[in-house]
Design a protein around this motif. Structure first.
Motif, PDB file in Angstrom:
ATOM      1  N   GLY A  90     -19.051  10.990   2.286  1.00 47.82           N
ATOM      2  CA  GLY A  90     -18.411  10.293   3.389  1.00 47.82           C
ATOM      3  C   GLY A  90     -19.393   9.738   4.389  1.00 47.82           C
ATOM      4  O   GLY A  90     -19.018   8.903   5.195  1.00 47.82           O
ATOM      5  N   ILE A  91     -20.645  10.198   4.355  1.00 49.56           N
ATOM      6  CA  ILE A  91     -21.597   9.664   5.317  1.00 49.56           C
ATOM      7  C   ILE A  91     -22.601   8.736   4.644  1.00 49.56           C
ATOM      8  O   ILE A  91     -23.436   8.161   5.302  1.00 49.56           O
ATOM      9  N   MET A  92     -22.513   8.589   3.339  1.00 42.02           N
ATOM     10  CA  MET A  92     -23.451   7.725   2.637  1.00 42.02           C
ATOM     11  C   MET A  92     -22.800   6.382   2.379  1.00 42.02           C
ATOM     12  O   MET A  92     -21.777   6.301   1.704  1.00 42.02           O
ATOM     13  N   PRO A  93     -23.352   5.285   2.911  1.00 41.70           N
ATOM     14  CA  PRO A  93     -22.759   3.974   2.701  1.00 41.70           C
ATOM     15  C   PRO A  93     -23.015   3.461   1.304  1.00 41.70           C
ATOM     16  O   PRO A  93     -23.974   3.852   0.648  1.00 41.70           O
ATOM     17  N   LEU A 105       0.832  -1.196   0.000  1.00 40.82           N
ATOM     18  CA  LEU A 105       0.000   0.000   0.000  1.00 40.82           C
ATOM     19  C   LEU A 105       0.871   1.253   0.000  1.00 40.82           C
ATOM     20  O   LEU A 105       1.905   1.303   0.670  1.00 40.82           O
ATOM     21  N   GLY A 106       0.421   2.269  -0.726  1.00 36.43           N
ATOM     22  CA  GLY A 106       1.220   3.473  -0.890  1.00 36.43           C
ATOM     23  C   GLY A 106       0.912   4.548   0.137  1.00 36.43           C
ATOM     24  O   GLY A 106      -0.057   4.480   0.898  1.00 36.43           O
ATOM     25  N   SER A 107       1.725   5.578   0.111  1.00 37.61           N
ATOM     26  CA  SER A 107       1.617   6.662   1.094  1.00 37.61           C
ATOM     27  C   SER A 107       0.340   7.471   0.935  1.00 37.61           C
ATOM     28  O   SER A 107      -0.083   8.148   1.877  1.00 37.61           O
ATOM     29  N   ARG A 108      -0.271   7.422  -0.229  1.00 33.22           N
ATOM     30  CA  ARG A 108      -1.520   8.171  -0.426  1.00 33.22           C
ATOM     31  C   ARG A 108      -2.594   7.675   0.542  1.00 33.22           C
ATOM     32  O   ARG A 108      -3.481   8.446   0.945  1.00 33.22           O
ATOM     33  N   ILE A 109      -2.528   6.390   0.922  1.00 33.27           N
ATOM     34  CA  ILE A 109      -3.491   5.842   1.873  1.00 33.27           C
ATOM     35  C   ILE A 109      -3.403   6.593   3.201  1.00 33.27           C
ATOM     36  O   ILE A 109      -4.427   6.920   3.824  1.00 33.27           O
ATOM     37  N   ILE A 110      -2.175   6.903   3.638  1.00 30.89           N
ATOM     38  CA  ILE A 110      -1.972   7.630   4.896  1.00 30.89           C
ATOM     39  C   ILE A 110      -2.535   9.040   4.778  1.00 30.89           C
ATOM     40  O   ILE A 110      -3.189   9.552   5.693  1.00 30.89           O
ATOM     41  N   GLU A 111      -2.302   9.662   3.627  1.00 31.56           N
ATOM     42  CA  GLU A 111      -2.825  11.013   3.397  1.00 31.56           C
ATOM     43  C   GLU A 111      -4.342  11.028   3.455  1.00 31.56           C
ATOM     44  O   GLU A 111      -4.955  11.911   4.074  1.00 31.56           O
ATOM     45  N   LEU A 112      -4.962  10.035   2.828  1.00 30.76           N
ATOM     46  CA  LEU A 112      -6.421   9.958   2.828  1.00 30.76           C
ATOM     47  C   LEU A 112      -6.967   9.661   4.219  1.00 30.76           C
ATOM     48  O   LEU A 112      -8.018  10.188   4.606  1.00 30.76           O
ATOM     49  N   ASP A 113      -6.252   8.839   4.989  1.00 33.63           N
ATOM     50  CA  ASP A 113      -6.699   8.543   6.348  1.00 33.63           C
ATOM     51  C   ASP A 113      -6.667   9.800   7.211  1.00 33.63           C
ATOM     52  O   ASP A 113      -7.575  10.037   8.018  1.00 33.63           O
ATOM     53  N   ARG A 114      -5.638  10.600   7.058  1.00 29.45           N
ATOM     54  CA  ARG A 114      -5.567  11.865   7.815  1.00 29.45           C
ATOM     55  C   ARG A 114      -6.735  12.777   7.442  1.00 29.45           C
ATOM     56  O   ARG A 114      -7.370  13.381   8.311  1.00 29.45           O
ATOM     57  N   HIS A 115      -7.028  12.848   6.151  1.00 29.11           N
ATOM     58  CA  HIS A 115      -8.149  13.680   5.713  1.00 29.11           C
ATOM     59  C   HIS A 115      -9.457  13.149   6.282  1.00 29.11           C
ATOM     60  O   HIS A 115     -10.320  13.921   6.726  1.00 29.11           O
ATOM     61  N   LEU A 116      -9.606  11.827   6.314  1.00 27.91           N
ATOM     62  CA  LEU A 116     -10.814  11.217   6.862  1.00 27.91           C
ATOM     63  C   LEU A 116     -10.982  11.567   8.331  1.00 27.91           C
ATOM     64  O   LEU A 116     -12.070  11.953   8.783  1.00 27.91           O
ATOM     65  N   ARG A 117      -9.919  11.456   9.104  1.00 24.89           N
ATOM     66  CA  ARG A 117      -9.992  11.750  10.539  1.00 24.89           C
ATOM     67  C   ARG A 117     -10.374  13.209  10.795  1.00 24.89           C
ATOM     68  O   ARG A 117     -11.050  13.527  11.766  1.00 24.89           O
ATOM     69  N   GLN A 118      -9.939  14.091   9.921  1.00 21.45           N
ATOM     70  CA  GLN A 118     -10.203  15.510  10.122  1.00 21.45           C
ATOM     71  C   GLN A 118     -11.566  15.951   9.617  1.00 21.45           C
ATOM     72  O   GLN A 118     -12.196  16.830  10.218  1.00 21.45           O
TER      73      GLN A 118
END
Length: 279
Positions: free
Chosen positions: A256-259, A60-73
């Motif tokens: 992000g809130i729609m499953p 898995l690439g570093s973009r995953i970490i970037e997206l996770d940070r955006h998700l948390r925020q």
């Protein structure tokens, strides 16, 4: 599947027991040629979702970490629940878990833990089936009929094993009871010795988006405490639902809130997945 769907499904190769994926894995997963597998891996690498490593492997690439940070925020569900979880957990000295779902899996997206003597296998980001525990059942009980029919079609054995019904009629009746109760209590369905007390969270247009759940030790939860937790989890989940409405009213993005719909799988021979419509 469309070409983008096929390419993105390569990410499904990364599970708890997988450290890396190889071109041969992609060829087998997609039943495609070496050239096609190479093209897909190249695109995912250029996007940062995958990264090549030694021996022809991909991780898995570093973009995953970037997206996770955006998700948390910025994820609306997490934003709507964060303060509710903190206030409720501190007041009751209770552990809380916020769950969402995608496809046919439920996932913990956030936790607020006050009692560290309790540990659950529901770590953030670890997917679990939709049919066990108070994390999953409040979501399951509030899915629309066409999704439930498809789940029954694709996962009949898992539904039976979970005690949710031998057939469609029993499955629908059991979920109707769960939905009417408003709160689901499970005992050791995921982790022995632990219980979950969960309630559903809804989007402003009343579509289920997740669940809020107390995780407690069965041996330390007498009937009076359980009654209190049942009452408070329903109130807390309702507050998160109200907060989501407030975020929308204030112009927050609804993304992000729609499953998503349950992931389409190969249906048994001679059957057809259900279409939208009444149960």
């Amino acid at each position: 599947m469309s070409t983008p769907d096929r390419m993105l499904s390569i990410l499904d190769l990364f599970r708890d027991d997988t450290t890396a994926a190889f071109q041969e894995d992609v060829m087998a997963h997609l039943d495609c040629s070496r050239a096609t597998a190479y093209r897909y891996l190249k695109s995912l690498t250029e996007s940062g979702l995958l990264a090549p490593t030694a021996g022809g492997a991909y991780v898995l690439g570093s973009r995953i970490i970037e997206l996770d940070r955006h998700l948390r925020q910025h994820d609306p569900l997490m934003r709507a629940a964060r303060e509710v979880m903190r206030a409720t957990g501190d007041e009751l000295n209770a552990n809380l878990m916020l769950c969402s779902y995608y496809g046919d899996k439920v996932m913990c997206v956030d936790r607020y833990w006050t009692d560290h003597s309790i540990e659950s296998s529901y770590a953030r980001g670890r997917p679990f089936p939709m049919f066990r525990g108070a994390t999953a059942k409040p979501i399951l009980a509030n899915l629309p009929p066409y999704q439930l029919r498809n789940l029954m079609l694709w996962h009949a054995s898992e539904i039976r094993e979970a005690g949710l019904g031998e057939d469609w009629d029993a499955f629908r009746a059991n979920l109707k009871q769960l939905r009417a109760a408003g709160v689901c209590v499970s005992h050791g369905e995921v982790d022995p010795g632990l219980m979950g007390i969960g309630s559903a969270i809804f989007t402003p247009d009343q579509k289920v988006v997740g669940s809020l759940v107390f995780i407690a030790a069965q041996a330390r939860t007498p009937p009076a405490r359980l009654a209190l937790l049942r009452e408070r989890i329903q109130a807390a989940a309702a507050q998160v639902t109200q907060n989501l409405q407030g975020l929308q009213d204030n112009g927050a993005a609804a993304i992000g809130i729609m499953p998503s719909r349950p992931r389409r799988q190969k249906a048994p021979a001679g059957t057809t997945p259900a279409r939208r419509g009444k149960a």
